[in-house]
Design a protein around this motif. Structure first.
Motif, PDB file in Angstrom:
ATOM      1  N   SER A 259      14.584  -3.594   7.551  1.00 47.53           N
ATOM      2  CA  SER A 259      15.778  -3.865   6.740  1.00 47.53           C
ATOM      3  C   SER A 259      16.697  -4.886   7.410  1.00 47.53           C
ATOM      4  N   LYS A 260      16.749  -4.870   8.738  1.00 51.86           N
ATOM      5  CA  LYS A 260      17.663  -5.764   9.459  1.00 51.86           C
ATOM      6  C   LYS A 260      17.122  -7.191   9.571  1.00 51.86           C
ATOM      7  N   TYR A 261      15.845  -7.321   9.918  1.00 48.11           N
ATOM      8  CA  TYR A 261      15.293  -8.639  10.205  1.00 48.11           C
ATOM      9  C   TYR A 261      14.522  -9.261   9.032  1.00 48.11           C
ATOM     10  N   TYR A 262      14.088  -8.412   8.100  1.00 39.19           N
ATOM     11  CA  TYR A 262      13.321  -8.906   6.947  1.00 39.19           C
ATOM     12  C   TYR A 262      13.852  -8.258   5.668  1.00 39.19           C
ATOM     13  N   PRO A 263      15.124  -8.509   5.343  1.00 38.55           N
ATOM     14  CA  PRO A 263      15.779  -7.800   4.235  1.00 38.55           C
ATOM     15  C   PRO A 263      15.118  -7.995   2.876  1.00 38.55           C
ATOM     16  N   GLU A 264      14.570  -9.170   2.613  1.00 40.39           N
ATOM     17  CA  GLU A 264      13.934  -9.407   1.312  1.00 40.39           C
ATOM     18  C   GLU A 264      12.666  -8.576   1.165  1.00 40.39           C
ATOM     19  N   THR A 265      11.898  -8.496   2.249  1.00 40.94           N
ATOM     20  CA  THR A 265      10.684  -7.672   2.215  1.00 40.94           C
ATOM     21  C   THR A 265      11.042  -6.199   2.101  1.00 40.94           C
TER      22      THR A 265
ATOM     23  N   ARG B  79       7.262 -13.959   9.960  1.00 44.67           N
ATOM     24  CA  ARG B  79       7.948 -13.528   8.739  1.00 44.67           C
ATOM     25  C   ARG B  79       6.968 -13.466   7.570  1.00 44.67           C
ATOM     26  N   ASP B  80       6.129 -14.463   7.473  1.00 49.31           N
ATOM     27  CA  ASP B  80       5.119 -14.497   6.420  1.00 49.31           C
ATOM     28  C   ASP B  80       4.127 -13.347   6.602  1.00 49.31           C
ATOM     29  N   LEU B  81       3.769 -13.069   7.845  1.00 44.91           N
ATOM     30  CA  LEU B  81       2.847 -11.966   8.138  1.00 44.91           C
ATOM     31  C   LEU B  81       3.455 -10.632   7.734  1.00 44.91           C
ATOM     32  N   VAL B  82       4.724 -10.421   8.057  1.00 44.09           N
ATOM     33  CA  VAL B  82       5.392  -9.175   7.689  1.00 44.09           C
ATOM     34  C   VAL B  82       5.415  -9.017   6.172  1.00 44.09           C
ATOM     35  N   GLU B  83       5.790 -10.084   5.485  1.00 44.17           N
ATOM     36  CA  GLU B  83       5.883 -10.006   4.020  1.00 44.17           C
ATOM     37  C   GLU B  83       4.526  -9.741   3.375  1.00 44.17           C
ATOM     38  N   GLN B  84       3.533 -10.546   3.727  1.00 49.18           N
ATOM     39  CA  GLN B  84       2.202 -10.351   3.156  1.00 49.18           C
ATOM     40  C   GLN B  84       1.605  -9.011   3.580  1.00 49.18           C
ATOM     41  N   GLY B  85       1.833  -8.656   4.853  1.00 48.96           N
ATOM     42  CA  GLY B  85       1.256  -7.428   5.384  1.00 48.96           C
ATOM     43  C   GLY B  85       1.812  -6.181   4.726  1.00 48.96           C
ATOM     44  N   ILE B  86       3.119  -6.151   4.529  1.00 48.71           N
ATOM     45  CA  ILE B  86       3.744  -4.997   3.888  1.00 48.71           C
ATOM     46  C   ILE B  86       3.208  -4.818   2.477  1.00 48.71           C
ATOM     47  N   LYS B  87       3.053  -5.925   1.757  1.00 47.63           N
ATOM     48  CA  LYS B  87       2.555  -5.851   0.379  1.00 47.63           C
ATOM     49  C   LYS B  87       1.097  -5.401   0.347  1.00 47.63           C
ATOM     50  N   ALA B  88       0.293  -5.895   1.277  1.00 49.70           N
ATOM     51  CA  ALA B  88      -1.113  -5.488   1.337  1.00 49.70           C
ATOM     52  C   ALA B  88      -1.243  -4.022   1.730  1.00 49.70           C
ATOM     53  N   LYS B  89      -0.433  -3.593   2.706  1.00 49.60           N
ATOM     54  CA  LYS B  89      -0.478  -2.196   3.147  1.00 49.60           C
ATOM     55  C   LYS B  89       0.001  -1.266   2.040  1.00 49.60           C
ATOM     56  N   PHE B  90       1.023  -1.687   1.313  1.00 52.10           N
ATOM     57  CA  PHE B  90       1.522  -0.876   0.200  1.00 52.10           C
ATOM     58  C   PHE B  90       0.425  -0.679  -0.847  1.00 52.10           C
ATOM     59  N   GLU B  91      -0.303  -1.732  -1.130  1.00 55.41           N
ATOM     60  CA  GLU B  91      -1.396  -1.631  -2.103  1.00 55.41           C
ATOM     61  C   GLU B  91      -2.478  -0.675  -1.602  1.00 55.41           C
TER      62      GLU B  91
ATOM     63  N   GLN C   8      -8.830 -11.464   5.436  1.00 59.00           N
ATOM     64  CA  GLN C   8      -7.378 -11.586   5.311  1.00 59.00           C
ATOM     65  C   GLN C   8      -6.736 -10.219   5.098  1.00 59.00           C
ATOM     66  N   ASN C   9      -7.323  -9.419   4.231  1.00 59.21           N
ATOM     67  CA  ASN C   9      -6.767  -8.094   3.966  1.00 59.21           C
ATOM     68  C   ASN C   9      -6.783  -7.227   5.219  1.00 59.21           C
ATOM     69  N   ARG C  10      -7.873  -7.313   5.981  1.00 59.11           N
ATOM     70  CA  ARG C  10      -7.970  -6.515   7.218  1.00 59.11           C
ATOM     71  C   ARG C  10      -6.927  -6.955   8.222  1.00 59.11           C
ATOM     72  N   ILE C  11      -6.760  -8.262   8.384  1.00 59.90           N
ATOM     73  CA  ILE C  11      -5.773  -8.773   9.335  1.00 59.90           C
ATOM     74  C   ILE C  11      -4.364  -8.320   8.942  1.00 59.90           C
ATOM     75  N   LEU C  12      -4.048  -8.417   7.668  1.00 55.52           N
ATOM     76  CA  LEU C  12      -2.707  -8.050   7.199  1.00 55.52           C
ATOM     77  C   LEU C  12      -2.434  -6.555   7.380  1.00 55.52           C
ATOM     78  N   THR C  13      -3.351  -5.717   6.932  1.00 51.81           N
ATOM     79  CA  THR C  13      -3.108  -4.275   7.007  1.00 51.81           C
ATOM     80  C   THR C  13      -3.156  -3.762   8.440  1.00 51.81           C
ATOM     81  N   ASP C  14      -4.071  -4.311   9.252  1.00 51.69           N
ATOM     82  CA  ASP C  14      -4.133  -3.897  10.659  1.00 51.69           C
ATOM     83  C   ASP C  14      -2.883  -4.341  11.415  1.00 51.69           C
TER      84      ASP C  14
END
Length: 204
Positions: A105-111, A50-62, A7-13
């Motif tokens: 910022s435009k399409y995923y403002p909460e993330t 949308r879920d992928l962007v949110e989870q992915g950004i958080k995983a990549k940030f970590e 899961q982590n690899r899929i999100l960060t990649d």
């Protein structure tokens, strides 16, 4: 609970693909194809893009913050740590699509809002740590107000990301970031620190 390795690899990649080509232009089909996985495997971990962007950004940030924190233990001193961080970000910028943050910022403002806040908090924390180490090493002036300088550096970092009157091509220039770094060190450096900095610049 630790995230499964797959899961982590899929999100960060996936985020690497977003940053390279732009979020808007990459589809879920593209991601599955580029990562060499089935869409069934992709949807095992995310419900939609949308879920992928949110989870992915958080995983990549970590992932990124873990790497940045590690520099403190892999270099000789606080000044070298700042140069290592600067080099890391320069390499990231070269691989980043220029419109990716605008699209986020435009399409995923909460993330985007989450990332913006998390980034500010991390910059404050890592700058505080760097200042305290530099003072102990005698490379930074002992009279520095660590809290104030940390907020000044965070504010400067945000200004350099654009959204001001600074042209975008300047904001994205590695030379601009290098001058910002040198400006920062010259403002906080002790006599010993400035001597070290000058030697470092003259031998590069």
């Amino acid at each position: 609970m630790k995230m499964p390795e797959e899961q982590n690899r899929i999100l960060t990649d996936s985020v690497d693909l977003f940053f390279r080509y732009g979020i808007k232009s990459i589809t879920m089909d593209d991601i599955a194809k580029e990562l060499g996985i089935s869409k069934k495997t992709l949807y095992k971990y995310v419900s939609n893009k949308r879920d992928l962007v949110e989870q992915g950004i958080k995983a990549k940030f970590e992932q990124v913050t873990f790497t940045l924190k590690g520099f403190a233990n892999s270099v000789d001193n606080a000044i070298d740590e700042l140069f290592a961080i600067d080099k890391y970000f320069d390499e990231m910028m070269r691989e980043t699509h220029p419109a990716v943050m605008f699209q986020l910022s435009k399409y995923y403002p909460e993330t985007f809002k989450w990332l913006d806040h998390a980034k500010d908090e991390f910059v404050l924390d890592i700058t505080r740590a760097n200042l305290n180490i530099g003072i102990k090493q005698g490379l930074y002036r002992p009279d520095l107000n660590v809290e104030y300088i940390s907020y000044i550096y965070m504010a400067h970092t945000n200004l350099m990301e654009g959204g001001t009157n600074v042209p975008q091509e300047i904001c994205e220039s590695p030379e601009f970031h290098k001058h910002h770094l040198i400006y920062h060190i010259r403002g906080i450096g002790s006599e010993k620190g400035l001597y070290y900095l000058n030697n470092k610049l003259n031998t590069k």
